[in-house]
Design a protein around this motif. Sequence first.
Motif, PDB file in Angstrom:
ATOM      1  N   GLY A  74      -8.749  28.084 -18.224  1.00 56.95           N
ATOM      2  CA  GLY A  74      -8.394  26.656 -18.278  1.00 56.95           C
ATOM      3  C   GLY A  74      -9.596  25.796 -17.929  1.00 56.95           C
ATOM      4  N   SER A  75      -9.472  24.461 -18.002  1.00 56.14           N
ATOM      5  CA  SER A  75     -10.624  23.593 -17.723  1.00 56.14           C
ATOM      6  C   SER A  75     -10.198  22.211 -17.278  1.00 56.14           C
ATOM      7  CB  SER A  75     -11.452  23.454 -18.980  1.00 56.14           C
ATOM      8  OG  SER A  75     -12.321  22.353 -18.908  1.00 56.14           O
ATOM      9  N   PRO A  76     -10.675  21.643 -16.161  1.00 57.42           N
ATOM     10  CA  PRO A  76     -11.181  22.429 -15.039  1.00 57.42           C
ATOM     11  C   PRO A  76     -10.051  23.306 -14.512  1.00 57.42           C
ATOM     12  CG  PRO A  76     -11.286  20.053 -14.613  1.00 57.42           C
ATOM     13  CD  PRO A  76     -10.579  20.241 -15.898  1.00 57.42           C
ATOM     14  N   PHE A  77     -10.405  24.435 -13.914  1.00 56.44           N
ATOM     15  CA  PHE A  77      -9.376  25.434 -13.620  1.00 56.44           C
ATOM     16  C   PHE A  77      -8.347  24.944 -12.607  1.00 56.44           C
ATOM     17  CE2 PHE A  77     -13.253  28.258 -14.206  1.00 56.44           C
ATOM     18  CZ  PHE A  77     -13.188  28.114 -15.570  1.00 56.44           C
ATOM     19  N   SER A  78      -8.830  24.314 -11.540  1.00 61.15           N
ATOM     20  CA  SER A  78      -7.894  23.972 -10.471  1.00 61.15           C
ATOM     21  C   SER A  78      -8.494  22.846  -9.638  1.00 61.15           C
ATOM     22  CB  SER A  78      -7.716  25.216  -9.599  1.00 61.15           C
ATOM     23  OG  SER A  78      -7.221  24.852  -8.358  1.00 61.15           O
ATOM     24  N   SER A  79      -7.632  21.961  -9.161  1.00 63.75           N
ATOM     25  CA  SER A  79      -8.178  20.876  -8.341  1.00 63.75           C
ATOM     26  C   SER A  79      -8.366  21.341  -6.895  1.00 63.75           C
ATOM     27  CB  SER A  79      -7.261  19.666  -8.398  1.00 63.75           C
ATOM     28  OG  SER A  79      -5.988  20.072  -7.963  1.00 63.75           O
ATOM     29  N   THR A 120     -17.975  25.346 -13.638  1.00 61.49           N
ATOM     30  CA  THR A 120     -16.846  25.299 -14.571  1.00 61.49           C
ATOM     31  C   THR A 120     -15.536  24.993 -13.832  1.00 61.49           C
ATOM     32  OG1 THR A 120     -16.778  27.705 -14.424  1.00 61.49           O
ATOM     33  CG2 THR A 120     -17.821  26.776 -16.362  1.00 61.49           C
ATOM     34  N   SER A 121     -15.426  25.453 -12.590  1.00 65.04           N
ATOM     35  CA  SER A 121     -14.183  25.177 -11.831  1.00 65.04           C
ATOM     36  C   SER A 121     -14.038  23.692 -11.537  1.00 65.04           C
ATOM     37  CB  SER A 121     -14.183  25.914 -10.495  1.00 65.04           C
ATOM     38  OG  SER A 121     -14.192  27.285 -10.685  1.00 65.04           O
ATOM     39  N   ILE A 122     -15.130  23.059 -11.163  1.00 67.41           N
ATOM     40  CA  ILE A 122     -15.032  21.650 -10.721  1.00 67.41           C
ATOM     41  C   ILE A 122     -15.185  20.675 -11.887  1.00 67.41           C
ATOM     42  CG2 ILE A 122     -16.050  19.891  -9.195  1.00 67.41           C
ATOM     43  CD1 ILE A 122     -16.849  22.209  -7.292  1.00 67.41           C
ATOM     44  N   LEU A 123     -16.122  20.955 -12.793  1.00 71.10           N
ATOM     45  CA  LEU A 123     -16.393  19.985 -13.876  1.00 71.10           C
ATOM     46  C   LEU A 123     -15.800  20.381 -15.226  1.00 71.10           C
ATOM     47  CD1 LEU A 123     -19.996  18.523 -13.777  1.00 71.10           C
ATOM     48  CD2 LEU A 123     -17.837  17.426 -13.204  1.00 71.10           C
ATOM     49  N   GLY A 124     -15.434  21.665 -15.349  1.00 74.22           N
ATOM     50  CA  GLY A 124     -14.931  22.124 -16.645  1.00 74.22           C
ATOM     51  C   GLY A 124     -16.082  22.404 -17.590  1.00 74.22           C
ATOM     52  N   PHE A 125     -15.850  22.157 -18.891  1.00 73.57           N
ATOM     53  CA  PHE A 125     -16.852  22.525 -19.897  1.00 73.57           C
ATOM     54  C   PHE A 125     -17.599  21.281 -20.375  1.00 73.57           C
ATOM     55  CE2 PHE A 125     -13.372  25.739 -20.350  1.00 73.57           C
ATOM     56  CZ  PHE A 125     -14.065  26.759 -19.721  1.00 73.57           C
ATOM     57  N   LYS A 126     -18.480  20.783 -19.534  1.00 73.93           N
ATOM     58  CA  LYS A 126     -19.233  19.570 -19.894  1.00 73.93           C
ATOM     59  C   LYS A 126     -20.707  19.892 -19.998  1.00 73.93           C
ATOM     60  CE  LYS A 126     -16.255  16.068 -17.885  1.00 73.93           C
ATOM     61  NZ  LYS A 126     -16.011  15.246 -16.721  1.00 73.93           N
ATOM     62  N   PRO A 127     -21.408  19.346 -21.016  1.00 77.32           N
ATOM     63  CA  PRO A 127     -22.853  19.573 -21.096  1.00 77.32           C
ATOM     64  C   PRO A 127     -23.607  18.805 -20.008  1.00 77.32           C
ATOM     65  CG  PRO A 127     -22.081  18.225 -22.948  1.00 77.32           C
ATOM     66  CD  PRO A 127     -20.881  18.542 -22.131  1.00 77.32           C
ATOM     67  N   LEU A 157     -18.620  17.607  -7.247  1.00 78.74           N
ATOM     68  CA  LEU A 157     -17.436  16.823  -6.871  1.00 78.74           C
ATOM     69  C   LEU A 157     -17.690  15.328  -7.056  1.00 78.74           C
ATOM     70  CD1 LEU A 157     -16.239  18.919  -3.817  1.00 78.74           C
ATOM     71  CD2 LEU A 157     -14.884  18.447  -5.869  1.00 78.74           C
ATOM     72  N   ALA A 158     -18.944  14.905  -6.821  1.00 74.57           N
ATOM     73  CA  ALA A 158     -19.281  13.485  -6.992  1.00 74.57           C
ATOM     74  C   ALA A 158     -19.109  13.065  -8.455  1.00 74.57           C
ATOM     75  CB  ALA A 158     -20.712  13.238  -6.531  1.00 74.57           C
ATOM     76  N   LEU A 159     -19.240  14.016  -9.373  1.00 73.37           N
ATOM     77  CA  LEU A 159     -19.085  13.707 -10.799  1.00 73.37           C
ATOM     78  C   LEU A 159     -17.664  13.958 -11.297  1.00 73.37           C
ATOM     79  CD1 LEU A 159     -22.389  15.318 -12.095  1.00 73.37           C
ATOM     80  CD2 LEU A 159     -21.775  12.912 -12.357  1.00 73.37           C
ATOM     81  N   SER A 160     -16.831  14.526 -10.444  1.00 77.87           N
ATOM     82  CA  SER A 160     -15.479  14.889 -10.869  1.00 77.87           C
ATOM     83  C   SER A 160     -14.492  13.780 -10.519  1.00 77.87           C
ATOM     84  CB  SER A 160     -15.039  16.170 -10.164  1.00 77.87           C
ATOM     85  OG  SER A 160     -14.705  15.853  -8.821  1.00 77.87           O
ATOM     86  N   ASP A 161     -13.225  13.987 -10.911  1.00 75.05           N
ATOM     87  CA  ASP A 161     -12.198  13.002 -10.560  1.00 75.05           C
ATOM     88  C   ASP A 161     -11.618  13.269  -9.174  1.00 75.05           C
ATOM     89  OD1 ASP A 161     -12.538  11.885 -13.050  1.00 75.05           O
ATOM     90  OD2 ASP A 161     -11.056  13.248 -13.960  1.00 75.05           O
ATOM     91  N   SER A 162     -12.032  14.381  -8.550  1.00 73.63           N
ATOM     92  CA  SER A 162     -11.417  14.754  -7.260  1.00 73.63           C
ATOM     93  C   SER A 162     -11.834  13.847  -6.117  1.00 73.63           C
ATOM     94  CB  SER A 162     -11.785  16.186  -6.873  1.00 73.63           C
ATOM     95  OG  SER A 162     -11.579  17.048  -7.933  1.00 73.63           O
TER      96      SER A 162
END
Length: 385
Positions: A74-79, A120-127, A157-162
Amino acid sequence: MEVTARAPGKIILAGEHAVVHGYTAVASSIDLYTVFSIRLRSEDDDTVKLTLNDIGLDFSWSVRRIKEVLSHLGSPFSSTPTSCSLETIKSLATLVDEQSFPETKIGLASGVYAFLWLYTSILGFKPATVTVSSELPVGAGLGSSAAYCVSLSAALLALSDSVKLDVSQKGWSTFNETEAELVNKWAFEGEKIIHGRPSGVDNSVSTFGNVIKFKSGVMTRVNSNMPLRMLITNTKVGRDTKALVANVSARKSRHPDAMCSVLNAIEAISDEWSTIIQSHAVDDLYLSANEEKLGELMEMNQGLLLSMGVSHASIENVLQTSMKYKLASKLTGAGGGGCVLTLLPTHISGEVIDKLVEELGSFGFQSFTAGIGGKGVQISFDHSS
Ligand SMILES: Nc1ncnc2c1ncn2[C@@H]1O[C@H](COP(=O)(O)OP(=O)(O)O)[C@@H](O)[C@H]1O
Ligand SMILES: C[C@@](O)(CCOP(=O)(O)O)CC(=O)O
Ligand SMILES: [Mg+2]
């Protein structure tokens, strides 16, 4: 926008290895940092580029390939912070092997697995373009693996929605307690990939800074009231925390009763350490008596570490050399080489320290001092790129 996070290394003042088995350790941050910078690329630019400046390695994966290998997760796998399974480590190893990891540096591969897992866990599949540089020696007992995982988790994490940070802030800023806790938890998952069985003391002190006491996953802040000065000597003998921790566990299962006594003795040393450094020196006499006690505790802790099988000829060499100057030392971190701490009491002259450093240098060792007990992980945003 580029996000940069920096996380400090650490010294363990008392209790390394024992802390892995649920006994108390006391650790402090030092003002040497690992710095991760991440710049997201446009979605049609299908690559994740990683540059590891300290070990001279570059990687470039296509997002399509990462997805192919890991999409079942999955992507991102888990919050919430999740452990990387053995099966997923195999998938990550496939991604690393495809980049022809040099055989001579294979011991460093786990850091790249940890990168891929956290990314990949925190940001998913982003270039993105990612670089890391460190002031810490890698694999020398100063917690480079934890500083690596903490600074990486913080930047991701600073770039994520978390977490919701104020990206307009200039210069270094800190996380609030809840955000820092999240950084720390993710970093611990990265440390698991590198260390196998980390206690969590290294990532906690790198995240929160200052001096901490740590036991069974629980951190307590220690308010140090002593002017602590340590000479840090890098023997430059390479070692691997994961292997040393596994050796101690094996010794513990061979001699459970004897090791239980050793570990209890170490816990008593850690407890006394934290009591002494929290006490207020009423005068110089009191201070030097306390410094003497800390020196003795270091010698006792070192003796117990020797009995656990984690000392090394190079470490013994530093101990004997510093003893000539009536100074107490102990290994710090996993041992087996790496770094040694020598307590520098307030009365010691600069001349004596210079002589000691010179003598240690004649064996090929490198000695330096570092600020003890500074801030933990910090973040900064650059809008110019
Ligand atoms: N700056 C860095 N660049 C690349 N890998 C790193 C860096 N810092 C730490 N690592 C990873 O951490 C590992 C060293 O961790 P460890 O053996 O626990 O020693 P220590 O934490 O005492 O420095 C390296 O093998 C590598 O995988
Ligand atoms: C040996 C240990 O207590 C500290 C390891 O520190 P370092 O990786 O050698 O810097 C392991 C741990 O606490 O996870
Ligand atoms: Mg480590």
